[in-house]
Write a protein that holds these residues in place. Structure first.
Motif, PDB file in Angstrom:
ATOM      1  N   LYS A  83       0.840  -1.200   0.000  1.00  0.00           N
ATOM      2  CA  LYS A  83       0.000   0.000   0.000  1.00  0.00           C
ATOM      3  C   LYS A  83       0.877   1.252   0.000  1.00  0.00           C
ATOM      4  CE  LYS A  83      -3.423   0.136   2.904  1.00  0.00           C
ATOM      5  NZ  LYS A  83      -4.869   0.172   2.838  1.00  0.00           N
ATOM      6  N   ALA A  84       1.868   1.272   0.882  1.00  0.00           N
ATOM      7  CA  ALA A  84       2.759   2.436   0.967  1.00  0.00           C
ATOM      8  C   ALA A  84       3.518   2.636  -0.343  1.00  0.00           C
ATOM      9  CB  ALA A  84       3.734   2.261   2.132  1.00  0.00           C
ATOM     10  N   TYR A  85       3.982   1.541  -0.929  1.00  0.00           N
ATOM     11  CA  TYR A  85       4.731   1.649  -2.176  1.00  0.00           C
ATOM     12  C   TYR A  85       3.829   2.106  -3.321  1.00  0.00           C
ATOM     13  CZ  TYR A  85       8.453   0.832  -5.511  1.00  0.00           C
ATOM     14  OH  TYR A  85       9.423   1.009  -6.471  1.00  0.00           O
ATOM     15  N   SER A  86       2.578   1.658  -3.310  1.00  0.00           N
ATOM     16  CA  SER A  86       1.663   2.102  -4.369  1.00  0.00           C
ATOM     17  C   SER A  86       1.479   3.618  -4.299  1.00  0.00           C
ATOM     18  CB  SER A  86       0.319   1.379  -4.281  1.00  0.00           C
ATOM     19  OG  SER A  86      -0.436   1.806  -3.164  1.00  0.00           O
ATOM     20  N   TYR A  87       1.345   4.170  -3.104  1.00  0.00           N
ATOM     21  CA  TYR A  87       1.203   5.626  -2.975  1.00  0.00           C
ATOM     22  C   TYR A  87       2.506   6.344  -3.322  1.00  0.00           C
ATOM     23  CZ  TYR A  87      -3.545   5.387  -1.224  1.00  0.00           C
ATOM     24  OH  TYR A  87      -4.892   5.182  -1.120  1.00  0.00           O
ATOM     25  N   ALA A  88       3.635   5.740  -2.984  1.00  0.00           N
ATOM     26  CA  ALA A  88       4.920   6.342  -3.369  1.00  0.00           C
ATOM     27  C   ALA A  88       5.047   6.387  -4.888  1.00  0.00           C
ATOM     28  CB  ALA A  88       6.079   5.549  -2.751  1.00  0.00           C
ATOM     29  N   LEU A  89       4.621   5.318  -5.560  1.00  0.00           N
ATOM     30  CA  LEU A  89       4.664   5.299  -7.027  1.00  0.00           C
ATOM     31  C   LEU A  89       3.703   6.326  -7.622  1.00  0.00           C
ATOM     32  CD1 LEU A  89       4.876   1.465  -7.763  1.00  0.00           C
ATOM     33  CD2 LEU A  89       6.632   3.185  -8.242  1.00  0.00           C
ATOM     34  N   LEU A  90       2.525   6.436  -7.042  1.00  0.00           N
ATOM     35  CA  LEU A  90       1.570   7.437  -7.530  1.00  0.00           C
ATOM     36  C   LEU A  90       2.145   8.842  -7.405  1.00  0.00           C
ATOM     37  CD1 LEU A  90      -1.698   5.913  -6.054  1.00  0.00           C
ATOM     38  CD2 LEU A  90      -1.234   6.289  -8.485  1.00  0.00           C
ATOM     39  N   LYS A  91       2.738   9.121  -6.267  1.00  0.00           N
ATOM     40  CA  LYS A  91       3.336  10.443  -6.053  1.00  0.00           C
ATOM     41  C   LYS A  91       4.487  10.667  -7.026  1.00  0.00           C
ATOM     42  CE  LYS A  91       4.980  13.530  -2.504  1.00  0.00           C
ATOM     43  NZ  LYS A  91       5.217  13.741  -1.098  1.00  0.00           N
ATOM     44  N   TRP A  92       5.305   9.649  -7.229  1.00  0.00           N
ATOM     45  CA  TRP A  92       6.431   9.737  -8.167  1.00  0.00           C
ATOM     46  C   TRP A  92       5.943  10.036  -9.581  1.00  0.00           C
ATOM     47  CZ3 TRP A  92       7.754   5.706 -11.838  1.00  0.00           C
ATOM     48  CH2 TRP A  92       8.943   5.966 -12.536  1.00  0.00           C
ATOM     49  N   GLN A  93       4.790   9.490  -9.932  1.00  0.00           N
ATOM     50  CA  GLN A  93       4.228   9.710 -11.257  1.00  0.00           C
ATOM     51  C   GLN A  93       3.489  11.047 -11.370  1.00  0.00           C
ATOM     52  OE1 GLN A  93       1.844   6.312 -12.411  1.00  0.00           O
ATOM     53  NE2 GLN A  93       3.514   4.890 -12.018  1.00  0.00           N
ATOM     54  N   GLY A  94       3.497  11.827 -10.290  1.00  0.00           N
ATOM     55  CA  GLY A  94       2.869  13.143 -10.321  1.00  0.00           C
ATOM     56  C   GLY A  94       1.408  13.142  -9.928  1.00  0.00           C
ATOM     57  N   TYR A  95       0.905  12.006  -9.472  1.00  0.00           N
ATOM     58  CA  TYR A  95      -0.488  11.922  -9.053  1.00  0.00           C
ATOM     59  C   TYR A  95      -0.623  12.539  -7.668  1.00  0.00           C
ATOM     60  CZ  TYR A  95      -5.103   9.904  -8.267  1.00  0.00           C
ATOM     61  OH  TYR A  95      -6.437   9.736  -8.016  1.00  0.00           O
ATOM     62  N   SER A  96      -1.662  13.303  -7.468  1.00  0.00           N
ATOM     63  CA  SER A  96      -1.920  13.913  -6.165  1.00  0.00           C
ATOM     64  C   SER A  96      -2.551  12.865  -5.259  1.00  0.00           C
ATOM     65  CB  SER A  96      -2.854  15.111  -6.331  1.00  0.00           C
ATOM     66  OG  SER A  96      -3.121  15.683  -5.086  1.00  0.00           O
ATOM     67  N   ILE A  97      -1.807  12.442  -4.256  1.00  0.00           N
ATOM     68  CA  ILE A  97      -2.325  11.388  -3.372  1.00  0.00           C
ATOM     69  C   ILE A  97      -3.199  12.015  -2.285  1.00  0.00           C
ATOM     70  CG2 ILE A  97      -0.434   9.786  -3.825  1.00  0.00           C
ATOM     71  CD1 ILE A  97       0.770  10.572  -1.162  1.00  0.00           C
ATOM     72  N   PRO A  98      -4.171  11.254  -1.770  1.00  0.00           N
ATOM     73  CA  PRO A  98      -5.073  11.785  -0.763  1.00  0.00           C
ATOM     74  C   PRO A  98      -4.351  12.127   0.542  1.00  0.00           C
ATOM     75  CG  PRO A  98      -5.738   9.573  -1.476  1.00  0.00           C
ATOM     76  CD  PRO A  98      -4.466   9.892  -2.144  1.00  0.00           C
ATOM     77  N   GLU A  99      -4.911  13.052   1.274  1.00  0.00           N
ATOM     78  CA  GLU A  99      -4.408  13.364   2.615  1.00  0.00           C
ATOM     79  C   GLU A  99      -4.706  12.184   3.526  1.00  0.00           C
ATOM     80  OE1 GLU A  99      -2.722  16.107   3.596  1.00  0.00           O
ATOM     81  OE2 GLU A  99      -2.732  16.789   1.511  1.00  0.00           O
ATOM     82  N   PHE A 100      -3.954  12.066   4.605  1.00  0.00           N
ATOM     83  CA  PHE A 100      -4.114  10.949   5.538  1.00  0.00           C
ATOM     84  C   PHE A 100      -5.551  10.833   6.018  1.00  0.00           C
ATOM     85  CE2 PHE A 100      -4.167   9.342   9.916  1.00  0.00           C
ATOM     86  CZ  PHE A 100      -3.695   8.071   9.692  1.00  0.00           C
TER      87      PHE A 100
END
Length: 105
Positions: A83-100
């Protein structure tokens, strides 16, 4: 949501047996990564885990229970890493990840 030119998040910190799966996640779509990021341990696994933890606290675990408890813990830990890595990849790809707070609501 443009792809960054820098290197993707490292997987060196992850257990060896999980690193290949994390690297493979780099090829997933944003939708697939979001699905992983939002995934949860099943309710039945959570209940079983809690039952075994209670038995452990009361020193009532058999050897097979002990192995099952370990397996459930490892499985939950791996899910959290994915889960953490999926969000790290999303952020790396420029996707705005949700707030906690959005993730826990």
């Amino acid at each position: 949501m443009t792809n960054q030119t820098n290197a993707p998040p490292a997987v060196d910190y992850a257990p060896l047996e999980l690193q290949a799966e994390l690297i493979a996640m780099r090829k997933l779509t944003i939708e697939d990564l979001l699905t992983i990021g939002q995934s949860q341990v099943t309710e039945s696994q959570q209940e079983l885990h809690l039952q075994l933890l209670e038995k452990n606290q009361n020193n009532q675990l058999s050897e097979s229970d002990r192995l099952l408890l370990r397996s459930l813990r490892v499985s939950a830990d791996y899910l959290m890493l994915k889960k953490a890595y999926s969000y790290a990849l999303l952020k790396w790809q420029g996707y705005s990840i949700p707030e906690f707070q959005q993730l826990v609501d």
